[in-house]
Every structure is written in C-alpha cells, then in structure tokens.
Design a protein around this motif. Structure first.
Motif, short mmCIF file in Angstrom:
data_model
loop_
_atom_site.label_atom_id
_atom_site.label_comp_id
_atom_site.label_asym_id
_atom_site.label_seq_id
_atom_site.Cartn_x
_atom_site.Cartn_y
_atom_site.Cartn_z
N VAL A 150 23.25 -34.04 18.55
CA VAL A 150 23.44 -33.00 17.54
C VAL A 150 24.20 -31.81 18.10
O VAL A 150 25.11 -31.26 17.46
N LEU A 151 23.87 -31.42 19.32
CA LEU A 151 24.46 -30.22 19.92
C LEU A 151 25.70 -30.51 20.76
O LEU A 151 26.26 -29.59 21.37
N GLY A 152 26.12 -31.77 20.78
CA GLY A 152 27.32 -32.12 21.54
C GLY A 152 27.11 -32.13 23.03
O GLY A 152 28.08 -32.20 23.80
N ASP A 153 25.84 -32.07 23.48
CA ASP A 153 25.58 -32.03 24.92
C ASP A 153 25.94 -33.35 25.60
O ASP A 153 26.19 -33.37 26.82
N LYS A 174 28.45 -29.69 32.53
CA LYS A 174 26.99 -29.83 32.37
C LYS A 174 26.30 -28.47 32.37
O LYS A 174 25.20 -28.32 31.83
N GLN A 175 26.96 -27.47 32.94
CA GLN A 175 26.37 -26.13 32.96
C GLN A 175 26.28 -25.54 31.55
O GLN A 175 25.55 -24.56 31.32
N PHE A 176 27.01 -26.16 30.58
CA PHE A 176 27.01 -25.67 29.21
C PHE A 176 26.10 -26.50 28.30
O PHE A 176 26.08 -26.29 27.09
N GLN A 177 25.34 -27.42 28.85
CA GLN A 177 24.40 -28.21 28.06
C GLN A 177 23.18 -27.35 27.67
O GLN A 177 22.60 -26.70 28.52
N SER A 179 29.32 -22.80 25.73
CA SER A 179 28.30 -23.80 25.37
C SER A 179 28.38 -24.13 23.89
O SER A 179 28.23 -25.30 23.48
N TYR A 180 28.65 -23.12 23.07
CA TYR A 180 28.72 -23.31 21.62
C TYR A 180 30.07 -23.89 21.21
O TYR A 180 30.14 -24.73 20.30
N LYS A 181 31.11 -23.46 21.87
CA LYS A 181 32.45 -23.95 21.52
C LYS A 181 32.59 -25.44 21.83
O LYS A 181 33.36 -26.15 21.17
#
Length: 764
Positions: free
Chosen positions: A704-707, A715-718, A756-758
């Motif tokens: 859902v969050l694109g992680d 991975k720092q933006f997960q 992280s959101y982008k």
C-alpha cells in the motif's frame, strides 16, 4: 420544466456510444457471451442471475472484487470465470484511466450505472425462472432487429415472474442492448420521464407490461429524437428530478430533497460526522445540500453558527450509540431521584423520557415564536387541577375571569406545616408549591373525564386571605376556555382522579394539539402560527449500538408511512409511562456509519429497510479545494491529494473500497503544511488504520505504501522496514518451525523525510 422544454433539450443530444460511456455495457456482453458458450444452461439458477445482475450495478454499490465473487459462485466453467475476472480488471483499469464518460464524480472512477437495494434474487426468484431469463439474454445476444428482440423477451417477461420487477429486468436488458431496451427504474421515476414526454406507460413497475411499454417508448423515440441509446433519457431523468410539474408527490410531502431516515456511511475520515452539520442545516432551512455545502465552502463559520443556533433551539439533537446504550436512555426509563427539599432526604423513582422521546415531544410542540406566545418552559409538565369541585361553581368562574387557579387547605394558614409532619393534603400542597413550575401546563378538570380550560402557569404560589375559601393561588394564562373536551383517550383510557392537583401522563404536545383543535376558542392575546419547523436527530456511530435493544417497538414507527399524520400513522403504548407515542413527520433521523467498523451487509435488517443510505467516500479533491494538498520541504514538494489517490487505489485492490483512507485526516495540512504535521497524520492515523485493516500483515501494508519498491539505499525511506531474519541469530540449533524470511518494524525516521512519501508512487 414542461414537455416542450424537455423535448427540445433532448433533440439537441448527440448519440451516446455505449462503450465510451461506461464499462458495464462490455461486462454485460461478456458474461452473456460466456453463458452462450455453454453446451447447456440446465445447471443455471439464481446464483447465475445474481452474477449477471452484478455486471450492471455501480461499483459505488458493489466493487470489482465483489463482482468477481458473484461470478465465482456461478455455474460457468472455470476458464470462463478466469476470463471474466480478467475482463473486470481491464474494465476497472479503463475507468481509473478515465476512458469512460460516466464517473462517480470528478475524482472517483466507477463502472456500472445503477444502484440497488438488494444483491441477490435468491429469496424470491426460482432457479427455473432465473434460467429462463439467462436463456432469453443468450437468445437476443446476436439479434439486431428490435421487434425480434421484443418478441424473444416477451416469451419470458409477459408471464408473471416472481421476485423480479421491471426495474432490475430493464437495467440488465439495457446493458446488453442499450439501443433497444429502455430503463424503467426509480431513477426514471418508474415512468416519470416518459409521462413527462407524454408517453403513457401501462403499470411501469411490472415485468408483464415491460415489453409493451418498450414498444411505446421506441415509437416515440424514433419519431421525435435523434439518438438511440436510452441511457440519455435515464440521465435526463436525473436532471429533471424534483421539478414541480413532474414531482408533484414529492412537493406534496413538503421535502423534495431528503428522506426522513438517512445514514451517511463510508470509510474512516471521509467527513461523515462533519457533513451531518450541512445535512441538518439544509433539512431545517429547506435548502439543497449542495447549496449549504457551497455556503460552508465560502464561510464555514456562518453555517456552523446557524447549526449551533438550531441546537440551542432544540431543533437539532446529537447522540452516539455504543454497546451499552439502551432503550432507557433512548426512549424512556425509570431512574432514582434523591429529593432534598428542606432537609428531607428521600429516594423516589421517576419515569424519565429518553433523549429521542423528549426530542419528538419537542418537535410536536409549537414553533419557538409560539412557545414565547404561550409562555411555556423548555420541558413543560402537564398538571390536573380541580377548581372548587366538578361542574360550574363560583371558584371556577372567578378563576376563569381573573386568570389564576385556586386550591384550599385554608385551615393551615399561610405557612404550611413542617415537612416531617404527616398532614392531610401534603402531596397536593407539595406539588402546588414545589413541583409545579412556571411555564408548565394546567388542565382544569370539569368532570372525571372532561376539561373546560387549558392554561400555562405564570406565577409562584400566593396566599390571598380576602377569599372566603381556596386562598392558595397561582397565576395562569388561559390558552383555551369554555371547552367540554373528553380526555380519557388522551389519558390512556383512564379518567381523572379526585386528587386536587397531580401531574398527568399526557405529553405537552398532545395538549397543544387540543389548543390548535379548538382554535376558535383560543384565549385573547395568543398568537397562532400554523407552520411546522423541521427537527434533525443525529446518531453518530449508529451501527455500534444494538438496534433492537435501543429502538424496541419503535423501529416500525420511524418509517415515513408510519409517522404521526401520515396515512398509515402508527403508534405504540410505551411500557413504563403507558403513554401513546408516535414519531412526528417533521423529525428527520440522520445517522453515521463507519464501514470499516461494520459492513452494511451485517447491519440489522430492520434498520437497513427503514433508512436511505448515502455513501461518503474519500475525496482527495477536497484537499485541493481547501489548499491542503501540497507539503513542501526545501525545494521538494509533495502532492498529498495524488498520494492519497494512489494509496486508496492499492487498498481497493488488496482489500475493498470500504476500507480506504479518508481525506479528512489530511485537512489539518491546510493550516500547517509541514512534513512534521504529515508525519503526525501517518503515525497516529494512517499506519494504525492499515494495521487494523490488514491484521498486521506488514507485507500488504508495504504494498500500500510502496515500501516494497524501496530497495538498496532507498530502504531508509521505508515506513515499514523489512530486514532478513538470520535464524541462528535468534535460535540455537535448527528449530523445526516455519520461520518468516523477514522481520518488520516501523521506521520512525522515514516519517519526517519527504522522499519517503514521494516514493509511494509515480508523479508525487
């Protein structure tokens, strides 16, 4: 809008290409084609009819995954079920990519043009009739001539077809052959658009007359209109809905816009409770919902102020249902009351109206202006008083002439005995002195069954030694005098007792109906007004309460046709007070329901049948309208509205549309468009909701969050970080258990990085 105006506008309409307008046309053709490929339809039944019907229903009522479930339950071969699933995915993708003209709204894709009040024919339709209907669809699939199709359809529809009416039959036939079969459902007013054009339909709701009505509509269309697709007429019906010349019945009912019982339902954070304000103000002021919403967009505080004024005037009441909420709080109950008058501590049990009963009694009362004329208090009690004795007597005559009531026990003098003493008339005098309030209503008892006057208490107790008898006095404003009104029925079939003063069980609203009924004898100075104000009772989280326990026998009385003053008016005798009770016509019940908390399908059936449902889904465009859609950090900007659209589209695929994320969580960004505020929304609202939705299946939350796409340095933006598990670091030896490959953790640092959101999706 008259016939000529409607016809002139329709003549300007261009032809509508079905597959450019909506994906349900393709879905209907494809599923009927699947049945056409079968060697035999002998195994077909109601589950197959349900699957066909699902293709016509709009996704705002039944999402794509639910449609697939209906197809899976059919008797189609597995390869056709798989093929139709792929077709559904393709059509939904087309809708999301704006390839169809028809959309739920500017920001919401949809497939399907029709709503529904049910999802299965299983209750009434037989398998034999369902099979015959599907076979009829197969037989007309490749036919080109209208009359030939009419003849084929008539072999099934001209005979009684239990469990299906023209509404559901017409939408399926229209989706299959849009240029041949017109829509005759509630949108078209069961024929209203056609009668507005001068086409007289025969019993438009019934299947047995549907084909003959089709021939009449076709003849008119071919002679007067430049297009073939009957969907154009269906859309025109929406435009003219509520027109005075067409909707006379709605006009007579006095409210063209709102049902008496409405539930706003949708996922968390879609503004359901917030929107009750707009609904309530629109209902009370007789405006359209759009009109009030436009006012709120321009000046929210002005609409909010009016809402609060209506609450202060008791025209709006608000409550929240919960698991412990019951009949006693909602309708009426018995509650202990500690009296502490002059040091006399005693417990008495009193019958108290619940919040809804009190609200209904208020709605039956005169308008605010009338209350001021009458001098009533906020919740007037009704008292019986005997003036002297029954029939005409000097005390009664003097009281009527001088606007007061008088009682005796003169031997005690001006000062009453001590409260601890037991003396004659103690209960009567206590009521007269201590319980009767200014603004209460008093009925003058003429005989055991009749009254001769109705008044309102205007003064405190007084002692008047100038009278020979009955020296205790309270001033009264007589509203009606000279009556001979039998109140036995009003008093639950009982006569009045000998006690000089006591509180009666009659509601104040019923007494005021007597005042209106005897308007020719209304006392001088009372200003009569006939208009009735509207009242809105708001129930938040209506699905969280035990409806049977809360409403009890009154669930029937909230129906529009059973309201007080309606043709089928119904009432019930309440268990504690034994009062006759009915729900007024000017009371509107507005509930809210969180679909993530409980599905509509699981709701109390009695509640579902008595409420109209208004869906409220996430509207990212609201964030754009209020400038809450952009968050900046340095040179980087984030489109929050688009991010929400991406997240919700993924949730729809992985779960369903009832568990999406509402836009209201992000409206706070209007005043504080910072990454810290967005991080707070995600940490405190979005992540907890996703954990609840997916039962802490963090792999799906990552999707859902694109992680799942944030690998390597990203991975720092997960938000949900996954790390490989080394079994030997956790356990000794080689445990013979299934060990997950990854462990998941919430990465707090990611919430305060705009990247992280982008990285949630493209174009953010």
């Amino acid at each position: 809008m008259n016939k000529d105006q409607i016809l002139e506008e329709l003549k300007q309409s261009k032809e509508m290409i079905p597959d450019e307008h909506d994906g349900s046309y393709e879905l209907m053709r494809e599923i009927v084609s699947s049945y056409a490929k079968m060697d035999s339809l002998d195994d077909c039944g109601v589950t197959d009819l349900n699957a066909v019907y699902a293709m016509a229903i709009g996704t705002w009522k039944m999402n794509v995954e639910k449609k697939k479930e209906y197809v899976e339950k059919s008797s189609l071969p597995d390869d056709e079920i798989s093929r139709l699933a792929a077709v559904l995915d393709k059509v939904w993708d087309n809708a999301c990519q704006r390839k169809y003209e028809n959309r739920e709204n500017e920001n919401k894709p949809s497939v399907g043009m029709f709503g529904t009040g049910f999802y299965s024919f299983a209750r009434d339709v037989s398998d034999e009739d369902a099979q015959a209907f599907i076979e009829m669809l197969v037989n007309i699939l490749d036919v080109k001539d209208d009359d030939e199709m009419f003849d084929i359809a008539a072999t099934v529809l001209d005979k009684p077809f239990k469990g299906m009416q023209a509404a559901s039959a017409s939408v399926m036939l229209h989706c299959l052959k849009p240029m041949t079969f017109p829509i005759i459902n509630s949108n078209a007013g069961h024929g209203t658009i056609y009668s507005a054009l001068g086409i007289e339909l025969d019993k438009p709701k019934e299947n047995t007359t549907y084909i003959s009505n089709c021939r009449k509509i076709k003849e008119f269309r071919d002679s007067n209109l430049p297009f073939k697709n009957y969907r154009i007429l269906d859309r025109k019906a929406w435009e003219i809905e509520g027109d005075e010349e067409i909707s006379e019945k709605e006009e007579q009912m006095g409210n063209k816009k709102f049902e008496h019982n409405i539930i706003l339902y949708g996922p968390p954070g879609t503004g359901k409770t917030y929107n009750t304000m707009a609904y309530a103000v629109a209902i009370i002021e007789g405006k359209s919902l759009d009109e009030v919403k436009d006012e709120a967009d321009k000046d929210y505080s002005a609409v909010k102020t009016r809402y609060e004024e209506y609450k202060k005037a008791d025209q709006i009441a608000f409550t929240t249902f919960h698991q412990s909420y019951g009949y006693e709080e909602f309708i009426e109950g018995i509650k202990p009351n500690v009296t502490d008058e002059e040091g006399d501590n005693a417990i008495e049990f009193v019958k108290e109206p619940g919040i809804f009963k009190a609200f209904c009694e208020k709605a039956l009362m005169p308008s605010i202006e009338e209350e001021e004329d009458y001098g009533l208090n906020k919740s007037p009690a009704v008292w019986k008083v005997s003036l002297g004795h029954t029939y005409d007597n000097p005390t009664r005559t003097e009281c009527m002439e001088n606007d007061h009531i008088r009682i005796g026990w003169d031997d005690y003098g001006e000062e009453l005995p001590e409260r601890d003493d037991n003396y004659s008339g103690k209960a009567v005098l206590n009521s007269f002195y201590n319980k009767m309030r200014i603004g209460d209503i008093v009925l003058s008892c003429y005989t055991a069954s009749t009254i001769d006057a109705i008044g309102v208490i205007t003064g405190e107790c007084e002692w008047h030694p100038e009278y020979d008898v009955h020296k205790r006095l309270r001033k009264v404003r007589w509203l009606v005098k000279g009556l001979n009104e039998d109140i036995v029925d009003l008093n639950n079939g009982t006569t009045m007792t000998l006690s000089t003063v006591y509180k009666m069980k009659i509601p104040a609203s019923s007494v005021l109906e007597l005042v209106n009924k005897n308007s020719n004898t209304v006392a001088e100075g009372v200003d009569e007004k006939s208009h009735k104000k509207k009242f809105v009772f708001i129930i938040d989280e209506i699905n969280r309460g035990n409806i049977s326990k809360i409403f009890g026998e009154l669930i029937t009385l909230i129906e529009t046709t059973k309201r007080k003053g309606a043709e089928e008016e119904a009432s019930a005798i309440l268990p504690y007070t034994q009062e006759k009770f009915s729900v007024p016509e000017n009371v509107y019940i507005l509930g809210t329901m969180n679909t993530a908390d409980r599905s509509i399908a699981l709701m109390d059936t009695a509640l579902r049948r008595r409420f109209a449902f208004e869906e409220m889904m996430p509207e990212p465009n609201v964030l754009r309208k209020i400038s809450a859609n952009i968050v900046s950090e340095g040179d980087e900007t984030l489109d929050v509205a688009k991010m929400l659209e991406i997240i919700n589209r993924r949730i729809e695929y992985l779960y369903d549309r009832e568990h999406t994320i509402g836009h209201a969580f992000f409206t706070c960004l209007k005043d504080e468009p910072t990454i810290d505020k967005l991080a707070s929304v995600f940490e405190k609202s979005v992540i907890p909701l996703l954990q609840e939705y997916f039962y802490e299946d963090y792999g799906k939350i990552q999707l859902v969050l694109g992680d799942n796409g944030k690998t390597g340095e990203n991975k720092q933006f997960q938000f949900i970080r996954d790390d490989k598990i080394n079994v030997t670091d956790v356990f000794s030896g080689n445990p013979e258990v299934d060990i997950p490959e990854n462990k998941y953790s919430i990465q707090k640092s990611a919430f305060r990085r705009i990247e992280s959101y982008k990285l949630i999706g493209k174009g953010l």
